[in-house]
Design a protein around this motif. Structure first.
Motif, PDB file in Angstrom:
ATOM      1  N   TRP A  57       0.863  -1.175   0.000  1.00 48.08           N
ATOM      2  CA  TRP A  57       0.000   0.000   0.000  1.00 48.08           C
ATOM      3  C   TRP A  57       0.906   1.233   0.000  1.00 48.08           C
ATOM      4  O   TRP A  57       1.785   1.359   0.850  1.00 48.08           O
ATOM      5  N   GLN A 114       3.557  -6.561   2.347  1.00 38.28           N
ATOM      6  CA  GLN A 114       3.224  -7.926   2.759  1.00 38.28           C
ATOM      7  C   GLN A 114       3.884  -8.912   1.800  1.00 38.28           C
ATOM      8  O   GLN A 114       3.730  -8.778   0.580  1.00 38.28           O
ATOM      9  N   ASN A 160      -0.308 -11.201   9.111  1.00 41.44           N
ATOM     10  CA  ASN A 160      -0.614  -9.914   8.505  1.00 41.44           C
ATOM     11  C   ASN A 160       0.365  -8.847   8.979  1.00 41.44           C
ATOM     12  O   ASN A 160       0.697  -8.755  10.166  1.00 41.44           O
ATOM     13  N   VAL A 167      -2.900  -4.754   7.668  1.00 42.64           N
ATOM     14  CA  VAL A 167      -3.537  -5.340   6.488  1.00 42.64           C
ATOM     15  C   VAL A 167      -4.247  -6.617   6.876  1.00 42.64           C
ATOM     16  O   VAL A 167      -3.921  -7.262   7.870  1.00 42.64           O
ATOM     17  N   LEU A 186      -6.495  -2.713   3.577  1.00 41.76           N
ATOM     18  CA  LEU A 186      -5.728  -1.863   4.490  1.00 41.76           C
ATOM     19  C   LEU A 186      -6.663  -1.272   5.524  1.00 41.76           C
ATOM     20  O   LEU A 186      -7.671  -0.652   5.166  1.00 41.76           O
ATOM     21  N   CYS A 222      -2.905   0.426  -4.035  1.00 40.43           N
ATOM     22  CA  CYS A 222      -2.488  -0.941  -3.780  1.00 40.43           C
ATOM     23  C   CYS A 222      -1.591  -1.363  -4.943  1.00 40.43           C
ATOM     24  O   CYS A 222      -1.858  -0.997  -6.100  1.00 40.43           O
TER      25      CYS A 222
END
Lengths: 115, 115
Positions: free
Chosen positions: A36, A51, A58, A66, A77, A92
């Motif tokens: 993000w 990630q 997460n 996330v 998010l 994203c």
């Protein structure tokens, strides 16, 4: 090519409240990265959170976390305790872990924070 | 230090002019990117350099000519542009051309207006 979809062009949240931005992606790869990015008006794009697909846990970064659902190809998010400075475009993005250097971006979500 | 610098911040040029955009990073990053971004849209990839060699050219018109003179510097030469080329031009870099770290770091951009 991979596709990244952000279905919410605009979102708003009251200051101090929580908001969740959605992102889905399409890939046949098993290993990849998801990001993000935040771009405030007329300001620089900065990384909010990352990630790795191989990690089940997460990612979290302070007020940002996330919800990564690999099977569903979903990467949302959550922004907790929203602040005025959180107002921005949020993108994203996806990058393969295997080939190439290309990043694929979603169309973005414009977040407004209401005082 | 995760700084990517871009000059100039703003550029106004006529359709017959020749100008150049410059991007610099002194973090030892080995992958560098040029993006074009229209207002409230995601960045569109133009070029990627890996280890100072052009690795991706997203079918960009020849009026845009990239150059990577060394590992720290990336130029974008502009010639005979059209008004629709007016946009924010973003430079980004990544530490490694492959693998981790996965994310890219963006510069503040050059706001280009073609008259």
């Amino acid at each position: 090519a991979q596709t990244v979809t952000q279905s919410q062009p605009e979102m708003s949240v009251q200051e101090a409240e929580t908001v969740t931005l959605s992102c889905t992606y399409d890939t046949s790869e098993s290993d990849y990265y998801l990001f993000w990015y935040k771009q405030p008006p007329s300001r620089q794009m900065i990384l909010v959170i990352r990630q790795e697909a191989y990690k089940q846990q997460n990612a979290t970064e302070n007020r940002f976390s996330v919800n990564f659902q690999k099977a569903a190809k979903s990467f949302s998010l959550k922004i907790s305790d929203s602040q005025l400075g959180d107002a921005a475009m949020y993108f994203c993005a996806y990058r393969s872990a295997f080939i190439g250097n290309q990043f694929y971006f979603g169309t973005g979500t414009s977040l407004t924070v209401i005082p | 230090d995760t700084e990517v610098t871009q000059t100039p911040k703003h550029l106004v040029m006529g359709m017959t002019n020749k100008k150049s955009l410059k991007c610099e990073q002194h973090m030892g990053h080995r992958a560098m990117y040029w993006y074009k971004q229209k207002a409230k849209k995601p960045p569109e990839l133009m070029f990627v350099y890996s280890y100072e060699k052009l690795s991706i050219n997203e079918s960009v018109p020849s009026r845009f000519s990239p150059e990577c003179p060394n590992s720290s510097l990336l130029n974008l030469h502009l010639h005979a542009l059209q008004p629709e080329d007016s946009a924010l031009y973003l430079c980004a870099s990544r530490p490694s051309a492959t693998g981790n770290p996965a994310e890219q770091y963006f510069g503040p951009g050059t706001r280009l207006t073609v008259t």
